[in-house]
Design a protein around this motif. Structure first.
Motif, PDB file in Angstrom:
ATOM      1  N   ARG A 101       2.375  11.864 -52.067  1.00 51.07           N
ATOM      2  CA  ARG A 101       1.097  12.096 -51.393  1.00 51.07           C
ATOM      3  C   ARG A 101       0.975  11.243 -50.127  1.00 51.07           C
ATOM      4  O   ARG A 101       0.464  11.707 -49.100  1.00 51.07           O
TER       5      ARG A 101
ATOM      6  N   ARG B 258      -6.567  18.974 -44.835  1.00 47.41           N
ATOM      7  CA  ARG B 258      -5.345  19.567 -44.313  1.00 47.41           C
ATOM      8  C   ARG B 258      -4.181  19.475 -45.281  1.00 47.41           C
ATOM      9  O   ARG B 258      -3.309  20.345 -45.307  1.00 47.41           O
ATOM     10  N   VAL B 259      -4.160  18.420 -46.111  1.00 48.63           N
ATOM     11  CA  VAL B 259      -3.063  18.278 -47.083  1.00 48.63           C
ATOM     12  C   VAL B 259      -3.511  18.637 -48.499  1.00 48.63           C
ATOM     13  O   VAL B 259      -2.770  18.445 -49.460  1.00 48.63           O
TER      14      VAL B 259
ATOM     15  N   ALA C 161       3.008  12.868 -47.556  1.00 52.16           N
ATOM     16  CA  ALA C 161       2.382  14.110 -47.096  1.00 52.16           C
ATOM     17  C   ALA C 161       1.393  13.809 -45.973  1.00 52.16           C
ATOM     18  O   ALA C 161       1.293  14.543 -44.982  1.00 52.16           O
ATOM     19  N   LEU C 162       0.683  12.704 -46.103  1.00 54.78           N
ATOM     20  CA  LEU C 162      -0.252  12.289 -45.054  1.00 54.78           C
ATOM     21  C   LEU C 162       0.497  11.855 -43.798  1.00 54.78           C
ATOM     22  O   LEU C 162       0.099  12.180 -42.677  1.00 54.78           O
TER      23      LEU C 162
ATOM     24  N   GLU D 141       1.749  14.927 -42.040  1.00 53.83           N
ATOM     25  CA  GLU D 141       0.645  15.624 -41.387  1.00 53.83           C
ATOM     26  C   GLU D 141       0.243  14.928 -40.095  1.00 53.83           C
ATOM     27  O   GLU D 141       0.026  15.574 -39.065  1.00 53.83           O
TER      28      GLU D 141
END
Length: 250
Positions: free
Chosen positions: A11, A33-34, A14-15, A18
């Motif tokens: 996670r 957005r994620v 993922a940020l 992004e």
């Protein structure tokens, strides 16, 4: 416990991905957005701020240059980068075009170094940029130098995504072209990733005949006719050979 920790790391990255791909944003915007709960996104972002990889300015989170530092250090550890630095500059000067060093990483073609000749067009190419191997000349040059089963595994994992109308999306056509690349010693990409651009690349081998990367020259199709393609192919092949020799002394 282990799986929970792994999920937490996923996670957080993922940020990071992004932020790198689409720019900064508030915690609520990034969470949306994620597809992550705002509270979870906030915790991960705060940790990234504390470690120096992300900063917050005017209530928006952004990545810092810490990632640049990490990538720069890793690049300088790679033998092929040390072996090619001077040669890549020579290639750019001789061709007047855009010269790049690519390596394969995680089934993708990754730019490791860039040199721009006097007439080079702005391709927004930068170290770390990743591209599908089948859609770029250096990627195809490296694929042609790999065992067939490895190429098949890369295709299975990555697919043959279409980037332009000229991108190869048929595995049989790709394998036919890889055979031709092996025979002639270089690869050509004619608008397969960027319409109107021609790229020519040669693979770099080490003393054990393992492919370590590829040297590529790109320019507008209007400037790179058949005669000039032959000249550029000779330049990148010579540069790849010099780099191979240099690898023995790195």
């Amino acid at each position: 416990m282990g799986r929970t920790s792994n999920r937490s790391v996923e996670r957080a990255f993922a940020l990071v991905d992004e932020l790198a791909e689409n720019g900064g944003g508030s915690v609520s915007e990034l969470a949306e957005r994620v597809e992550m709960p705002v509270s979870t996104a906030h915790d991960h972002l705060q940790t990234l701020v504390e470690t120096g990889y992300v900063r917050m300015e005017e209530k928006e989170y952004q990545t810092t240059t810490r990632f640049l530092e990490v990538g720069h250090r890793q690049r300088h550890r790679l033998e092929v980068f040390k072996a090619v630095r001077d040669e890549l500059e020579t290639v750019a000067e001789e061709t007047d075009e855009h010269a790049t060093l690519f390596v394969e990483e995680a089934d993708q073609a990754v730019i490791l170094a860039v040199q721009e000749g006097p007439d080079a067009v702005n391709l927004f190419a930068y170290p770390g940029a990743r591209m599908p191997m089948h859609a770029v000349a250096p990627g195809k040059a490296m694929l042609a130098s790999m065992p067939t089963d490895r190429v098949e595994a890369i295709i299975d994992r990555q697919g043959l995504v279409e980037l332009t109308s000229r991108t190869i999306t048929d595995p049989d056509v790709l394998f036919e072209q890889l055979e031709e690349i092996r025979e002639q010693g270089y690869a050509v990409d004619e608008g397969e990733r960027i319409a109107g651009m021609v790229c020519i690349a040669a693979p770099i081998f080490d003393k054990n005949d393992r492919v370590r990367g590829a040297i590529c020259v790109c320019g507008p199709q209007s400037r790179i006719d058949e005669t000039r393609r032959d000249e550029i192919a000779d330049v990148v092949q010579r540069a790849a050979n010099v780099t191979q020799v240099n690898l023995d002394y790195v």
